[in-house]
Enzyme design. Sequence first.
Site, PDB file in Angstrom:
ATOM      1  N   HIS A  47       0.844  -1.200   0.000  1.00  0.00           N
ATOM      2  CA  HIS A  47       0.000   0.000   0.000  1.00  0.00           C
ATOM      3  C   HIS A  47       0.875   1.245   0.000  1.00  0.00           C
ATOM      4  O   HIS A  47       1.947   1.261   0.616  1.00  0.00           O
ATOM      5  CB  HIS A  47      -1.007  -0.008   1.150  1.00  0.00           C
ATOM      6  CG  HIS A  47      -0.465   0.256   2.517  1.00  0.00           C
ATOM      7  ND1 HIS A  47      -0.250   1.527   2.998  1.00  0.00           N
ATOM      8  CD2 HIS A  47      -0.093  -0.582   3.517  1.00  0.00           C
ATOM      9  CE1 HIS A  47       0.209   1.463   4.249  1.00  0.00           C
ATOM     10  NE2 HIS A  47       0.316   0.189   4.586  1.00  0.00           N
TER      11      HIS A  47
ATOM     12  N   ASP B   8       6.263   2.515   7.490  1.00  0.00           N
ATOM     13  CA  ASP B   8       5.010   1.826   7.145  1.00  0.00           C
ATOM     14  C   ASP B   8       4.234   2.735   6.216  1.00  0.00           C
ATOM     15  O   ASP B   8       3.640   3.697   6.670  1.00  0.00           O
ATOM     16  CB  ASP B   8       4.245   1.516   8.431  1.00  0.00           C
ATOM     17  CG  ASP B   8       2.814   1.063   8.206  1.00  0.00           C
ATOM     18  OD1 ASP B   8       2.420   0.821   7.068  1.00  0.00           O
ATOM     19  OD2 ASP B   8       2.081   0.970   9.212  1.00  0.00           O
TER      20      ASP B   8
ATOM     21  N   GLU C   6      -5.170   1.895   2.337  1.00  0.00           N
ATOM     22  CA  GLU C   6      -5.093   0.819   3.322  1.00  0.00           C
ATOM     23  C   GLU C   6      -5.186   1.334   4.748  1.00  0.00           C
ATOM     24  O   GLU C   6      -5.811   0.713   5.600  1.00  0.00           O
ATOM     25  CB  GLU C   6      -3.794   0.021   3.136  1.00  0.00           C
ATOM     26  CG  GLU C   6      -3.760  -1.285   3.905  1.00  0.00           C
ATOM     27  CD  GLU C   6      -3.105  -1.162   5.275  1.00  0.00           C
ATOM     28  OE1 GLU C   6      -3.107  -2.161   6.023  1.00  0.00           O
ATOM     29  OE2 GLU C   6      -2.579  -0.054   5.617  1.00  0.00           O
ATOM     30  N   GLU C   7      -4.571   2.486   5.024  1.00  0.00           N
ATOM     31  CA  GLU C   7      -4.522   2.998   6.399  1.00  0.00           C
ATOM     32  C   GLU C   7      -5.885   3.490   6.889  1.00  0.00           C
ATOM     33  O   GLU C   7      -6.082   3.670   8.080  1.00  0.00           O
ATOM     34  CB  GLU C   7      -3.501   4.141   6.515  1.00  0.00           C
ATOM     35  CG  GLU C   7      -2.055   3.727   6.280  1.00  0.00           C
ATOM     36  CD  GLU C   7      -1.474   2.891   7.420  1.00  0.00           C
ATOM     37  OE1 GLU C   7      -2.201   2.533   8.362  1.00  0.00           O
ATOM     38  OE2 GLU C   7      -0.267   2.593   7.347  1.00  0.00           O
TER      39      GLU C   7
ATOM     40  N   ASP D  42       4.265  -5.332   3.781  1.00  0.00           N
ATOM     41  CA  ASP D  42       3.892  -4.257   4.699  1.00  0.00           C
ATOM     42  C   ASP D  42       4.750  -4.405   5.958  1.00  0.00           C
ATOM     43  O   ASP D  42       5.481  -5.383   6.122  1.00  0.00           O
ATOM     44  CB  ASP D  42       2.392  -4.399   5.018  1.00  0.00           C
ATOM     45  CG  ASP D  42       1.744  -3.122   5.542  1.00  0.00           C
ATOM     46  OD1 ASP D  42       2.459  -2.189   5.926  1.00  0.00           O
ATOM     47  OD2 ASP D  42       0.508  -3.104   5.586  1.00  0.00           O
TER      48      ASP D  42
ATOM     49  N   HIS E  48       3.383   4.149  13.639  1.00  0.00           N
ATOM     50  CA  HIS E  48       2.525   5.297  13.271  1.00  0.00           C
ATOM     51  C   HIS E  48       2.909   6.585  13.995  1.00  0.00           C
ATOM     52  O   HIS E  48       2.095   7.485  14.137  1.00  0.00           O
ATOM     53  CB  HIS E  48       1.036   4.974  13.492  1.00  0.00           C
ATOM     54  CG  HIS E  48       0.470   4.024  12.467  1.00  0.00           C
ATOM     55  ND1 HIS E  48      -0.861   3.700  12.409  1.00  0.00           N
ATOM     56  CD2 HIS E  48       1.066   3.339  11.460  1.00  0.00           C
ATOM     57  CE1 HIS E  48      -1.064   2.846  11.421  1.00  0.00           C
ATOM     58  NE2 HIS E  48       0.084   2.605  10.829  1.00  0.00           N
TER      59      HIS E  48
END
Lengths: 305, 305, 305
Positions: B68, B149, B175-176, B202, B280
């Site tokens: 992604h 990521d 995707e997130e 990923d 994140h």
Amino acid sequence: MPNYQLLNDLSKIKGTSGDESLIANFLHNYISKRISEFKVIPDIYYGEEFHDCLLLKFGNPQTAVFAHIDTIGFMVRYNNQLIPIGGPEAETGYILEGEDDLGPIRCKLIENDGALYHDFPRAIARGTRLSFANPWTIDEDFISGPYLDNKLGIYNALELCETIENGWIVFSTYEEHGGGSLPYLLHFIQQTAPIKHALISDITWVTDGVQHHEGVVISIRDRHIPRKKFIDRIIALAKESGIPFQLEVEANGSSDGREIQFSPYLIDWCFIGAPEDHVHSPHEKVSLKDLETMTAMYQYLVRHL
Amino acid sequence: MPNYQLLNDLSKIKGTSGDESLIANFLHNYISKRISEFKVIPDIYYGEEFHDCLLLKFGNPQTAVFAHIDTIGFMVRYNNQLIPIGGPEAETGYILEGEDDLGPIRCKLIENDGALYHDFPRAIARGTRLSFANPWTIDEDFISGPYLDNKLGIYNALELCETIENGWIVFSTYEEHGGGSLPYLLHFIQQTAPIKHALISDITWVTDGVQHHEGVVISIRDRHIPRKKFIDRIIALAKESGIPFQLEVEANGSSDGREIQFSPYLIDWCFIGAPEDHVHSPHEKVSLKDLETMTAMYQYLVRHL
Amino acid sequence: MPNYQLLNDLSKIKGTSGDESLIANFLHNYISKRISEFKVIPDIYYGEEFHDCLLLKFGNPQTAVFAHIDTIGFMVRYNNQLIPIGGPEAETGYILEGEDDLGPIRCKLIENDGALYHDFPRAIARGTRLSFANPWTIDEDFISGPYLDNKLGIYNALELCETIENGWIVFSTYEEHGGGSLPYLLHFIQQTAPIKHALISDITWVTDGVQHHEGVVISIRDRHIPRKKFIDRIIALAKESGIPFQLEVEANGSSDGREIQFSPYLIDWCFIGAPEDHVHSPHEKVSLKDLETMTAMYQYLVRHL
């Protein structure tokens, strides 16, 4: 009178969501042996192309019956930790069984403030799946043990195989852990011999409105709401049948019906099944009378829909 | 040795979920420049018809690799409020960057009892997207900075382009923030050159069972459970490869694998990627050794699946 | 000036999620009467094959407008209990109406620590659906009453029918209770006359950034995030139009746009609708000016997209 041999055989097979190959294989063998006695010989769809699902097409279908073949359970993480597969009840002392490369496993579940552990003396390989170990007991009134949900839904579908003339009977996977096989199965069905109706052969809950021995449950809704027009038609047929039944109205709970609701096909669906108490525990309990009315109601509905 | 130039270029491109056109354009340019050096020349699917996704078809695919291209971030609401895009870590003092019609923006994030604000001296246009501003640092052992990521998952997919003979390499969006491109991408792939397996390129988590420097992670499950038969096969191949790897078992977390699981195609899938800590946040951190084993494992698996 | 007759007619029709046949039938009758006055005569798709949905295809569509026709409400469970359909506001004293086999029902809602009951003197049949009873009131500035969400979205779509030259106008079901008709509707549309864009004709919220009388709301995001490129284009067209509008940025809330986002088609979507306060209560309230700018904006956008 229930088919005790079949119930006994079904009780012995483990298969948590994602690991349904043993139960799929059992179903294939069972159907292969019984098929010559079926009123109508179905087309069988089974094998690696279908992952661990199995479909039977009898005659010219308008209706499909779905029974999920997976169960809830536990998976081994790190440091004796367990995480759930689906939504199992988890109480300290429950006996769990499984197997890894080093051999068979039998251990106790330990629940501590929501966190789950096993007490097996050696480390268990990461990703090993554990299931409730208890055997079933059957007396005059009740059947009890783990995984009646959905072994009895499977039982009902297999009994229906004997007499059904037109319809799909479909054994699905992954239902206890969010689903995932229905989108493919529906796609395959609609390409092969499309349907308008689906019945979900599964086990529901004893509640303040649904009791043991009062007959099979027709669910007006759970977390999802089937179309009123179809439910009204099912209830009208059920009344005609003379078979005892109960009506359920729940705000929660879900089934393979969910994925039919959200599929790209307009297929009406209804959950119909016997109720149990001690849901998702090693002590699920279903009235034999309710099981019997479940099989009778499916025979009637599939013929008259 | 990692491709420092490519890592450096990737680190500079912003693209929160729903706004992936810059990164898609970068990928198209990069692939156009490198394509003559690829072992096999792929078909490229890119452009407005594909929104901000990009697909490459090499040879006769059995397997697809999904990376992604979107990131988490923040969106400006009203009165200096911010709301999350995906699930970012949010601590007061984090530096955010973006741009609106009045020009470039650089400001601080303020977190107050769960509510998020920016401290930019002027009002920012509604809907403006802000991303972590920090640059990456790379030393002998680690790479760190925001959006490893899934910039490293993209990096892995681009490295794989150089040598892959048969397979799809697919750059997905959204995707997130709940996904949404996979249903189309899978539909397109299955119409064009269908696959049986998918690998999710990923980045995952350092946990009490997964450590830095211990090798690429093969995930037995996260919130979703891939089919056991396929995971067993992946693990057997990984052992054969001799490449260091770790096994992950998580109850939470999700990836593009989720949408494969719930698609109308029976495609086995497995998440394989290096682990990071400070997920994140502006300080994500991945071991270079784990990244290296990730690229090696993908080369091996795509050849042997 | 609004079409008071149409508003009045719409206000009288009940139809909670899963029970949309009355409103679908009303729409079919209304359209059949008006169709000879439409600028372009559409193809009509309606009937049991479409469940309770209705689609109109005008000319050569690039864009579809979706208006959901279901409402929130309550369903009767056991022992005077009620459970919600969708997410209704529930305050003791709200007047509810419905009907079962024994006749019409009018009763009060009782809320007690989150649990809901009715006070009807006799038992109501399981599964009976109840809706807010209040009539609408319309003054110079505001329209208020229950189910403006989404009767006004339907109203907007019907007004658009009069002048639209190219496009789909689609009346969907189930939106308030998780959806389920869009996957089919999108599949049918893409097979019949495919689209690239979708506009969601629905009602949103008055908030600290969105006020009454400030114009129709273009939503940059809710719980889901449409593609930035498309929203930018919508906003540019809206500015060109000269019609007053407001921009919304919300972290929560959802619409039929959700199922477009997760469909296997790359269709850009945007929610555009008037804002209301007292959402999902018997006292929803919308500015007539905002409703007027909503219909004007749809006319403009459908022509220029």
